[in-house]
Design an enzyme around this catalytic site. Structure first.
Site, PDB file in Angstrom:
ATOM      1  CD  GLU B  75      -3.063  -1.005   2.229  1.00  0.00           C
ATOM      2  OE1 GLU B  75      -2.866  -0.234   3.185  1.00  0.00           O
ATOM      3  OE2 GLU B  75      -4.088  -1.706   2.105  1.00  0.00           O
ATOM      4  NE  ARG B 125      -2.999   2.589   4.248  1.00  0.00           N
ATOM      5  CZ  ARG B 125      -3.266   2.293   5.522  1.00  0.00           C
ATOM      6  NH1 ARG B 125      -2.811   3.055   6.495  1.00  0.00           N
ATOM      7  NH2 ARG B 125      -4.000   1.252   5.833  1.00  0.00           N
ATOM      8  CB  THR B 169      -0.931   1.911   8.992  1.00  0.00           C
ATOM      9  OG1 THR B 169      -2.040   2.805   9.111  1.00  0.00           O
ATOM     10  CG2 THR B 169      -1.087   0.762   9.975  1.00  0.00           C
ATOM     11  N   GLY B 185      -5.978   2.341  15.140  1.00  0.00           N
ATOM     12  CA  GLY B 185      -6.457   1.475  16.229  1.00  0.00           C
ATOM     13  C   GLY B 185      -7.936   1.665  16.534  1.00  0.00           C
ATOM     14  CD  GLU B 187     -11.620  -0.654  13.114  1.00  0.00           C
ATOM     15  OE1 GLU B 187     -10.452  -0.431  12.733  1.00  0.00           O
ATOM     16  OE2 GLU B 187     -12.538   0.165  12.961  1.00  0.00           O
ATOM     17  CG  ASN B 253     -13.997   3.674  13.261  1.00  0.00           C
ATOM     18  OD1 ASN B 253     -12.956   3.456  12.666  1.00  0.00           O
ATOM     19  ND2 ASN B 253     -14.351   3.008  14.356  1.00  0.00           N
ATOM     20  CG  ASP B 296     -15.483   1.011  10.159  1.00  0.00           C
ATOM     21  OD1 ASP B 296     -14.805   1.878  10.744  1.00  0.00           O
ATOM     22  OD2 ASP B 296     -14.994  -0.021   9.691  1.00  0.00           O
ATOM     23  CG  ASN B 382     -11.679   2.962   3.200  1.00  0.00           C
ATOM     24  OD1 ASN B 382     -11.058   3.663   3.987  1.00  0.00           O
ATOM     25  ND2 ASN B 382     -12.254   1.852   3.578  1.00  0.00           N
ATOM     26  CD1 TRP B 383      -7.642   2.352   2.487  1.00  0.00           C
ATOM     27  CD2 TRP B 383      -5.770   3.267   1.677  1.00  0.00           C
ATOM     28  NE1 TRP B 383      -6.963   1.385   1.788  1.00  0.00           N
ATOM     29  CE2 TRP B 383      -5.811   1.919   1.284  1.00  0.00           C
ATOM     30  CE3 TRP B 383      -4.679   4.053   1.274  1.00  0.00           C
ATOM     31  CZ2 TRP B 383      -4.813   1.323   0.511  1.00  0.00           C
ATOM     32  CZ3 TRP B 383      -3.690   3.459   0.507  1.00  0.00           C
ATOM     33  CH2 TRP B 383      -3.755   2.106   0.129  1.00  0.00           C
TER      34      TRP B 383
END
Lengths: 253, 540
Positions: B75, B125, B169, B185, B187, B253, B296, B382-383
Site C-alpha cells: 500500500e 503506506r 500505518t 487502532g 477497532e 471512526n 465505520d 476509503n483511504w
C-alpha cells in the site's frame, strides 16, 4: 404441497445431533453468549469463516458436541480461533445455540423420503444429470451436486426443486450473450473483469470473450432448471431430497 | 574512484542535495522528484510531468518490477529523490532502490513487537523525508528516523502502546522541522491522537487528542467514560497550507464501530477533518462529516487542497470525497461548509441543514436483525488517494458504486487490546483482506468506478466503470492523463478530460496503492503497486 417438506422437524433433529439434549432456554441463553463473543467473527448464520458453517452443521474439525465445547474453551492455535474464559456450562450453552442454527432453517425431515428411489429418479425420470453432475457422472453445466448434502439444508433443496428461480447462487448464474456479429448463446458465467468474461457454454466448453466483442449480456433471472412441482409427486420429491441430502462428497472419483 | 564520483557529479550536473522543507513546499518546481506522500503538501496527487501523453501512452512498457519478500498488501506510495526511490516493504522494511532499474541499494528491516495488532493487515503506506533522513511509522506504534544514505536507524521513539491496539500505518508528514503522525487502532477502543516530533531528535513537540478530554471544548459530545475508548484513529497522511500554517487531518471512526449505544452524542472529532496550527497543534477549526457514526465511516481520506474560483471569487478550498458516500467542498481557512452531495448511492442521510450537518434517516441504524445501508462498510470510497487536476478542474474519486452492507448490532465490553466493534456488517463484497475469487456479481450488486466530479457543482462529469471494486489511488498529469487500477488486476490510463480508456495492462494482482510519477535523466516513469509487487513503467 410445500407443507409436506417441512414436517418432522423434531425427529430429524434428534437423529442428526443426538448427543446432548438442549432446552429452548439453553438455546436462548447460548444465543446471548454467542452474540456477545462469537458473532463478530462467525456472523449471524455462523458462516463468516471459510469452511465453517454452523447453519449447515459444518465445522473444521469438531464432530461431537463435546468437541465443539473444547474448541470454544481452548481455541485452535494458529487458526485464529481464540481461547475463551468460559465454564463448561457456558460453552455447552453456546453449543446448544450453534446446533440450533442448523435446525432452525429448512425444517424438513430427510427421513420422509427414500434415497435409493431418489437416486433412480435423479438418474432417469428427473433427467437431472442432463445438466448436473454427481460423482463424475452427468453434465458440468449445472451445479455439481456430489457434495450438495454437505452445505445445503433439506428444506432449501426441496425449494429449489419446485421453485428453481427463488434463489440462484452467484456462482450458478446464466447469461444470454449477444455478440457484435449477431451470434447469440446462453452460458454460465464463471468469472469476469472490467474487460473480459469467462463462460462455460452448454457444450461444456470454456469460452473467454472480450467485452468489446459483446453487444449485450443479460443475466437470466429465470433459472434454466425446470420446476419439478408438477413433474414429480410429493413422495418422489421427498425421495430426491433424501438422496441429495445424503451426498456428502465421499464418492468423488 | 574519487575521480569517478567527481566525474559523475559533473556529468549529471548536480551534487546530491538534502531535501529541505523549502524543496518539499516547492515540490512542483522539481517534478522529477516525489518528495511527500501525495506529491505536494496540497495533496492533489498530480504531476507536472508531460512526457507521457494521451497520444503516446499506448507505448508504455514495464521498466522493472520489484517482487516484495512479503505477502502483505503493498500500500506504500514511494518517494523519489534525485533518482533514488525510497519505499516500504510490509510491514516495516525500508528500502532504497535505483529508480531506473529497481535494484536495491540497501534495506533496513525493522522487527515490530509481537504485540502489534493492526486491525486490517500488517501494512505501511510510506515514508517521509527531510534533509538526509527518512521517517517511518511502524505497526507497533513507533516512529523511526533512518539515514537515507545507508539505512541506519538514527532514532526510534515509542508513539503509543501496541498492547492497547495502537499502530502507525500511514506515511508521516513533514512540516518545517517537525514530523507529524497519527495513531491507528479505531477497532480497539483507542483514544487517538496526532503528534509532532522534532525531526532531529524525536522529541515530542505537541500532541492533539482526536477526542477532547474533560474541560476541553467538544468533550460534551461524549457521555459517561466513552471518550476514553472512543477511537478517533488516524491512518492516512494529512496536508499542509503554508500561508495559513495549518495542517489538515482526517479522523477515523468512533468506537465501538457498529453500536452507538455506549457513546451517545456527536462523538467529536471522530469522522471529522481537523485544522491544526502546525507549530502548536492547537485546533483552529473542524468539520464533522458523520456525527455519531455507526457505519465505520472513517474520514481518513487525504485532504485535497485547491485554490479555485468559487462563485465569483478566489477561494482556498478543500475537496473531500468521504467514505460516507458524500462529496464535500469546504473553505479551508474557516472550515465553512460550501457544498455536500452524494457521489454514490446513500441512504443513511437525506440532505443537510444550513450548517452542513447531515440529516439522518430514521431507522437507518444497525440492528439485531440487520439493517441495509448504502454505502456499505468499506464506504463509497476509503483511504485510496483521489486526485485533483487544476487543468481539467475535475476531482477524481476511486468509487464503490451501488454498494451496501447489512449492519448487525451486538453488545460489546471494552477490554484493553481486544477488538471493540460491537457489530458485524455483512456484504457480498469483502474488504481488501478478503480472498479474491471468481467474480460473478451483477452490476447492481456493487462495482467500482473512477468518478470525475466538478467541484463547483458536485455533479459527475464522467465515469469509468470497473467490473470489480477498487482499492487503488489515482494520479493525474499535466498532460491530462489519469492513472489508476482496480481489484481485478488491471492498471490503466484514462483521458482525464473525458474518461476514455487509452491504455491498459494486466498486472495480475489487486492495485492497492496510490500511483506516482517521477523522472530520471529526462525519462518519465509511472510507478504503482499491485498484489505484492511494485512496478515502474515508461515509454518504449
Amino acid at each position: 404441497m410445500r407443507a409436506v417438506f417441512f414436517l418432522g422437524f423434531v425427529s430429524a433433529v434428534s437423529t442428526l445431533v443426538a448427543q446432548h439434549s438442549f432446552t429452548p432456554a439453553d438455546v436462548e441463553n447460548g444465543g446471548r453468549v454467542y452474540r456477545g463473543n462469537c458473532l463478530n467473527c462467525h456472523g449471524p448464520d455462523g458462516d463468516f469463516i471459510p469452511n465453517v458453517d454452523f447453519s449447515h452443521g459444518k465445522f473444521l474439525r469438531a464432530v461431537t458436541d463435546d468437541d465443539i465445547a473444547q474448541v470454544i474453551i481452548h481455541g485452535i492455535a494458529g487458526a485464529g480461533m481464540p481461547a475463551h474464559n468460559f465454564t463448561q456450562q457456558q460453552a455447552d450453552l453456546v453449543v446448544a445455540y450453534v446446533r440450533s442454527l442448523a435446525m432452525s432453517a429448512g425444517h424438513y425431515s430427510p427421513a420422509a423420503g427414500d434415497k435409493t428411489r431418489g437416486k433412480a429418479i435423479v438418474e432417469s425420470k428427473g433427467q437431472c444429470l442432463t445438466c448436473h453432475r454427481i460423482s463424475g457422472n452427468g453434465s458440468r453445466v449445472g451445479p455439481d451436486l456430489s457434495d450438495i448434502g454437505g452445505f445445503r439444508r433439506a428444506g432449501e433443496l426441496a425449494q429449489s426443486l419446485v421453485e428453481p428461480d427463488a434463489e440462484i447462487a452467484p456462482e450458478n448464474r446464466f447469461f444470454r450473450v449477444v455478440m457484435r456479429n449477431g451470434t447469440t448463446f446462453t452460458a454460465k458465467l464463471l468469472n469476469q473483469d472490467t474487460f473480459t468474461m469467462q463462460f462455460m457454454n452448454p457444450n461444456e466448453q470454456l469460452v473467454s470473450l472480450q467485452k468489446s466483442d459483446i453487444r449485450e449480456y443479460t443475466f437470466l433471472s429465470k433459472s434454466p432448471m425446470p420446476s419439478y412441482k408438477d413433474k414429480l409427486s410429493s413422495q418422489e420429491l421427498a425421495d430426491v431430497v433424501s438422496y441429495l441430502i445424503s451426498l456428502k462428497g465421499e464418492d468423488k472419483p | 574512484m574519487n575521480l569517478r564520483v567527481l566525474l559523475l557529479a559533473v556529468v549529471t550536473g548536480s551534487l546530491p542535495a538534502q531535501v529541505s522543507f523549502d524543496r518539499i513546499l516547492q515540490a512542483n518546481q522539481e517534478p522529477q522528484n516525489w518528495l511527500t506522500y501525495s506529491g505536494t503538501t496540497m495533496s492533489q496527487r498530480h504531476t507536472p510531468l508531460t512526457q507521457i501523453t494521451p497520444q503516446n501512452v499506448k507505448n508504455l512498457e514495464m521498466q522493472w518490477m520489484y517482487q516484495a519478500r512479503s505477502l502483505e498488501k503493498f500500500e506504500a506510495t514511494p518517494l523519489v529523490v534525485d533518482g533514488i526511490m525510497y519505499t516500504v516493504q510490509a510491514p516495516n522494511d525500508v528500502m532504497a532502490l535505483d529508480a531506473v532499474t529497481g535494484r536495491l541499494f540497501w534495506m533496513y528491516s525493522y522487527a515490530p513487537a509481537v504485540e502489534a495488532r493492526p486491525c486490517c493487515g500488517r501494512v505501511n503506506r510510506g515514508l517521509a523525508i527531510l534533509g538526509d533522513t527518512l521517517y517511518m511509522g511502524t505497526i507497533d506504534a513507533h516512529l523511526l528516523a533512518i539515514d537515507a544514505k545507508n539505512g541506519k536507524p538514527l532514532w526510534n521513539v515509542q508513539v503509543a502502546k501496541p498492547q492497547s491496539g495502537y499502530a502507525l500505518t500511514h506515511a508521516p508528514l513533514v512540516v518545517k522541522d517537525k514530523v507529524i503522525v497519527g495513531t491507528a487502532g479505531g477497532e480497539f477502543g483507542i483514544r487517538g491522537y496526532i503528534a509532532a516530533y522534532d525531526a532531529k531528535t524525536g522529541r515530542e513537540v505537541w500532541r492533539f487528542y482526536t477526542i477532547p478530554g474533560p474541560g476541553e471544548p467538544g468533550h460534551e459530545t461524549w457521555q459517561n467514560d466513552a471518550w476514553k475508548t472512543g477511537g478517533g484513529s488516524v491512518w492516512v497522511t494529512g496536508s499542509y497550507d503554508p500561508d495559513l500554517n495549518l495542517t489538515y487531518w482526517g479522523i477515523g471512526n468512533p468506537g465501538p464501530d457498529w453500536n452507538g449505544d455506549p457513546r451517545p452524542g456527536d462523538n467529536l472529532y471522530t469522522d471529522s477533518v481537523v485544522a491544526l496550527d502546525a507549530d502548536t497543534g492547537k485546533l483552529k477549526w473542524y468539520y464533522q462529516f458523520s456525527p455519531h457514526d455507526e457505519f465505520d465511516y472513517d474520514s481518513v481520506q487525504v485532504p485535497v487542497l485547491a485554490d479555485m474560483d468559487w462563485q465569483g471569487r478566489a477561494r482556498k478550498v478543500m475537496l473531500w470525497a468521504n467514505r460516507n458516500g458524500l462529496f464535500y467542498v469546504l473553505d479551508r481557512t474557516t472550515g465553512q461548509f460550501l457544498l455536500g452531495k452524494p457521489f454514490v448511492k446513500v441512504n443513511w442521510m437525506d440532505g443537510f441543514d444550513e450548517k452542513g450537518r447531515p440529516k439522518r434517516v430514521a431507522g437507518k441504524t444497525p440492528s439485531a436483525e440487520g439493517t441495509q445501508i448504502f454505502p456499505g462498510n468499506q464506504g463509497g470510497t476509503n483511504w485510496y488517494s483521489p486526485s485533483y487536476s487544476a487543468r481539467t478542474g475535475l476531482f477524481y474519486i476511486p468509487s464503490w458504486v451501488e454498494y451496501d452492507s447489512t449492519y448487525f448490532k451486538i453488545p460489546a465490553e471494552y477490554k484493553e487490546g481486544e477488538r471493540y466493534t460491537a457489530g458485524a456488517p455483512r456484504s457480498t463484497i469483502g474488504g481488501s483482506n478478503a480472498p479474491g475469487g471468481p467474480l460473478t456479481r451483477l452490476d447492481e450488486e456493487g462495482h467500482g468506478a473512477v468518478r470525475a466530479m466538478d467541484p463547483k457543482t458536485g455533479a459527475m462529469k464522467w465515469e469509468f466503470k470497473m467490473a470489480d471494486v477498487t482499492d487503488a489511488g489515482i494520479l493525474t498529469t499535466d498532460s491530462d492523463l489519469l492513472f489508476t487500477g482496480g481489484r481485478d488486476g488491471y492498471f490503466f490510463a484514462l483521458d482525464a478530460r473525458n474518461g476514455e480508456l487509452l491504455w491498459k495492462v494486466t498486472i495480475g494482482g489487486r492495485a492497492q496503492n496510490g500511483p506516482m510519477s517521477y523522472s530520471v535523466s529526462g525519462k518519465q516513469y509511472v510507478a504503482f503497486a499491485a498484489g505484492n509487487s511494485l512496478f515502474s513503467y515508461a515509454l518504449k
